[in-house]
Design a protein around this motif. Structure first.
Motif, PDB file in Angstrom:
ATOM      1  N   GLN A   1       0.707  -1.192   0.104  1.00  0.00           N
ATOM      2  CA  GLN A   1       0.001  -0.048  -0.078  1.00  0.00           C
ATOM      3  C   GLN A   1       0.852   1.215  -0.008  1.00  0.00           C
ATOM      4  O   GLN A   1       1.453   1.763   1.049  1.00  0.00           O
ATOM      5  N   ILE A   2       0.946   2.010  -0.970  1.00  0.00           N
ATOM      6  CA  ILE A   2       1.454   3.279  -1.182  1.00  0.00           C
ATOM      7  C   ILE A   2       0.289   4.365  -1.519  1.00  0.00           C
ATOM      8  O   ILE A   2      -0.261   4.157  -2.684  1.00  0.00           O
ATOM      9  N   TYR A   3       0.559   5.455  -1.036  1.00  0.00           N
ATOM     10  CA  TYR A   3      -0.308   6.525  -1.046  1.00  0.00           C
ATOM     11  C   TYR A   3       0.129   7.669  -1.508  1.00  0.00           C
ATOM     12  O   TYR A   3       1.329   8.495  -0.581  1.00  0.00           O
ATOM     13  N   LEU A   4       0.019   8.558  -2.479  1.00  0.00           N
ATOM     14  CA  LEU A   4       0.699   9.775  -2.952  1.00  0.00           C
ATOM     15  C   LEU A   4      -0.478  10.836  -2.453  1.00  0.00           C
ATOM     16  O   LEU A   4      -1.535  10.857  -3.091  1.00  0.00           O
ATOM     17  N   TYR A   5       0.066  11.733  -1.599  1.00  0.00           N
ATOM     18  CA  TYR A   5      -0.791  12.850  -1.261  1.00  0.00           C
ATOM     19  C   TYR A   5      -0.512  13.852  -2.046  1.00  0.00           C
ATOM     20  O   TYR A   5       0.649  14.248  -2.223  1.00  0.00           O
ATOM     21  N   LEU A   6      -1.592  14.334  -2.762  1.00  0.00           N
ATOM     22  CA  LEU A   6      -1.292  15.239  -4.130  1.00  0.00           C
ATOM     23  C   LEU A   6      -1.038  16.777  -3.674  1.00  0.00           C
ATOM     24  O   LEU A   6      -0.393  17.434  -4.461  1.00  0.00           O
ATOM     25  N   ASP A   7      -1.768  17.260  -2.652  1.00  0.00           N
ATOM     26  CA  ASP A   7      -1.547  18.559  -2.187  1.00  0.00           C
ATOM     27  C   ASP A   7      -0.185  18.784  -1.480  1.00  0.00           C
ATOM     28  O   ASP A   7       0.192  18.048  -0.905  1.00  0.00           O
ATOM     29  N   PRO A   8       0.472  19.963  -1.679  1.00  0.00           N
ATOM     30  CA  PRO A   8       1.649  20.276  -0.903  1.00  0.00           C
ATOM     31  C   PRO A   8       1.335  20.341   0.381  1.00  0.00           C
ATOM     32  O   PRO A   8       0.351  20.743   1.058  1.00  0.00           O
ATOM     33  N   ILE A   9       2.398  20.095   1.398  1.00  0.00           N
ATOM     34  CA  ILE A   9       2.274  20.169   2.909  1.00  0.00           C
ATOM     35  C   ILE A   9       3.431  21.046   3.267  1.00  0.00           C
ATOM     36  O   ILE A   9       4.097  21.410   2.678  1.00  0.00           O
ATOM     37  N   ASP A  10       3.199  21.541   4.644  1.00  0.00           N
ATOM     38  CA  ASP A  10       3.861  22.011   5.224  1.00  0.00           C
ATOM     39  C   ASP A  10       5.112  21.516   5.723  1.00  0.00           C
ATOM     40  O   ASP A  10       4.969  20.289   6.392  1.00  0.00           O
ATOM     41  N   PHE A  11       6.426  21.641   5.204  1.00  0.00           N
ATOM     42  CA  PHE A  11       7.553  20.702   5.297  1.00  0.00           C
ATOM     43  C   PHE A  11       8.182  20.699   6.680  1.00  0.00           C
ATOM     44  O   PHE A  11       9.108  19.963   6.956  1.00  0.00           O
ATOM     45  N   ARG A  12       7.730  21.568   7.641  1.00  0.00           N
ATOM     46  CA  ARG A  12       8.061  21.520   8.852  1.00  0.00           C
ATOM     47  C   ARG A  12       7.379  20.369   9.708  1.00  0.00           C
ATOM     48  O   ARG A  12       7.831  20.158  10.624  1.00  0.00           O
ATOM     49  N   LYS A  13       6.405  19.539   9.400  1.00  0.00           N
ATOM     50  CA  LYS A  13       5.902  18.468   9.890  1.00  0.00           C
ATOM     51  C   LYS A  13       6.816  17.360   9.893  1.00  0.00           C
ATOM     52  O   LYS A  13       7.542  17.105   9.053  1.00  0.00           O
ATOM     53  N   GLN A  14       6.905  16.875  10.864  1.00  0.00           N
ATOM     54  CA  GLN A  14       7.678  15.620  11.113  1.00  0.00           C
ATOM     55  C   GLN A  14       6.918  14.423  11.271  1.00  0.00           C
ATOM     56  O   GLN A  14       5.564  14.371  10.822  1.00  0.00           O
ATOM     57  N   ALA A  15       7.184  13.190  11.548  1.00  0.00           N
ATOM     58  CA  ALA A  15       6.442  11.840  11.588  1.00  0.00           C
ATOM     59  C   ALA A  15       5.270  12.294  12.219  1.00  0.00           C
ATOM     60  O   ALA A  15       4.320  11.522  11.658  1.00  0.00           O
ATOM     61  N   HIS A  16       5.079  12.839  13.625  1.00  0.00           N
ATOM     62  CA  HIS A  16       3.976  12.880  14.319  1.00  0.00           C
ATOM     63  C   HIS A  16       3.021  13.771  13.582  1.00  0.00           C
ATOM     64  O   HIS A  16       1.686  13.339  13.645  1.00  0.00           O
TER      65      HIS A  16
END
Length: 122
Positions: free
Chosen positions: A14-29
């Motif tokens: 299972q691999i999911y590509l999230y298409l909208d850009p995200i805030d890259f300050r987000k870490q794993a949590h």
């Protein structure tokens, strides 16, 4: 082809590509919270979730593995990733497609021939 060791396995189910850009300050949590709250998925299933920044020159992949999150990060030095146009929030990929994306290929163009179905030969 060059051997690459730190890549998603081709057999990853299972691999999911999230298409909208995200805030890259987000870490794993923070990414796990996004998976759970925005997508309604359980981030602890072992599925791989792929995210990109607004400039499309960085990728983060998140996956739960046995007892903790694995966070894969790749930043391109000069170019951009060929990101599919958003038609939904999420796109399902296979192991080959995620590796093509990481190599810089446009996965939206890598489509096989259409499947044909005939009832009889004329």
């Amino acid at each position: 082809m060059k051997t690459r060791y730190l890549r998603p396995a081709l057999t990853l189910p299972q691999i999911y590509l999230y298409l909208d850009p995200i805030d890259f300050r987000k870490q794993a949590h923070g990414l796990a919270v996004l998976v759970e709250q925005e997508l309604g998925h359980n981030p602890f299933t072992g599925a791989l979730y792929v995210f990109s920044n607004r400039r499309r020159n960085k990728i983060k992949c998140l996956m739960w593995e046995d007892n903790g999150f694995v966070l894969y990060y790749k930043a391109l030095a000069e170019e951009k990733f060929k990101w599919p146009k958003p038609s939904d929030d999420l796109m399902v990929l296979d192991g080959e497609q995620i590796n093509w994306l990481l190599d810089g290929y446009d996965i939206s163009l890598l489509k096989g021939n259409k499947k044909l179905h005939y009832e009889a030969i004329n």
